[in-house]
Design an enzyme around this catalytic site. Structure first.
Site: not given
Length: 314
Positions: A104, A278, A141, A196
């Site tokens: 992101h 993650e 995030e 992430h």
């Protein structure tokens, strides 16, 4: 509450043997579930970056904190990746190239039209990027991924690796998932890791590493990287357990810490070994307490470094 993004002192990675890395988790990947989409797909041109000033998501107090980690300057290579300008020491990863993909972009939230434009991921079309998730008290995030990526870059460079980031909050949004994949491909990276944090339900805890499935269609063909990416992912998972103390996900991957997916453009379009990590679930209070801790993020970066180093030296 304010968040401490100051990096603790660097320590050198401590690579383990293949057996030790794989002992922590089995190499069997389970079915799909939750996760990111901030990586990979078709062949569109990079979007222009109008604003070169760094930015991160606001803290709960409304202040704009400085991006954490080591400052970077534009790399002379292709794509929008950035790397450190300082000379690299000689080390076990000298001559190796690692691309870090911070999931992101803190400014995606201000460019919803652009990031909602769909791009080709080889097996279909998906949005250019997403805003990512956050903890309940607003730790984004996108801010987390940049912080861990900066720490990871510092540790890898200490081992002699040439490190590039797909972005460093130095553009108004993105890069799109297809461009993220292309940056790693054009760098001929020895390994690519996309950082992430998940946004699942309360009670869902732990980390998982997403591996590319065997995909062939459109512009995607992962046949040459499936095995090497699985090796990279297993080593990262094993070292992540040991270094952070976090358990493999209790909701994805059958307690292996590994998950295989065919719907992520950043994996589908990669021609070099690549995984997504993650690091935990931002929506669970216990995991959130770890993810918002600077000392834990340093452990996370070290675990990633140890896994990457083990893979590249293996």
């Amino acid at each position: 509450m304010p968040y401490d993004d100051s990096p603790p002192p660097t320590r050198r990675a401590r690579p383990l043997s293949v057996a030790a890395a794989l002992a922590a988790v089995c190499l069997t990947a389970a079915g799909c579930g939750g996760g990111p989409e901030a990586d990979g797909a078709g062949a569109v041109s990079p979007r222009p970056g109008a604003d070169a000033a760094s930015s991160t998501a606001p803290t709960p107090t409304g202040k704009q904190p400085e991006p954490s980690g080591t400052a970077s300057s534009s790399d002379s290579g292709s794509g929008s990746g950035t790397g450190s300008a300082k000379p690299l020491p000689k080390g076990p990863l000298t001559g190796r190239t690692v691309v870090i993909d911070p999931g992101h972009n803190p400014r995606n939230r201000d460019h919803t039209r652009e990031i909602n434009e769909k791009v080709d991921i080889g097996t279909g079309r998906k949005e250019c990027d997403t805003t990512g998730t956050s903890t309940d008290d607003g730790y984004a995030e996108a801010r987390f991924t940049l912080d861990v990526s900066h720490r990871l870059r510092t540790l890898l460079e200490a081992e002699g690796a040439r490190v590039r980031l797909t972005h460093d909050a130095d553009r108004p949004f993105g890069p799109c998932i297809d461009e993220r994949a292309r940056i790693g491909n054009e760098a001929k990276a020895d390994a690519v890791v996309s950082v992430h944090a998940d946004g699942s339900a309360v009670g869902n805890r732990g980390f998982h590493v997403i591996l590319p499935a065997a995909v062939k269609g459109g512009g995607a063909d992962t046949s040459k990287i499936v095995k090497s990416s699985a090796d990279l992912g297993a080593r990262i998972a094993g070292h992540f357990v040991r270094t952070t103390g976090s358990a493999p996900s209790n909701y994805i991957g059958g307690n292996t810490g590994l998950d295989t997916r065919n719907d992520l453009g950043g994996l589908n379009l990669s021609t070099v070994p690549k995984v997504f990590v993650e690091c935990g679930n931002m929506r669970d209070p216990k995991d959130a307490a770890l993810l918002t801790s600077a000392s834990w993020r340093q452990k996370a970066a070290q675990g990633l470094t140890d896994g990457i180093t083990s893979y590249l030296k293996g």
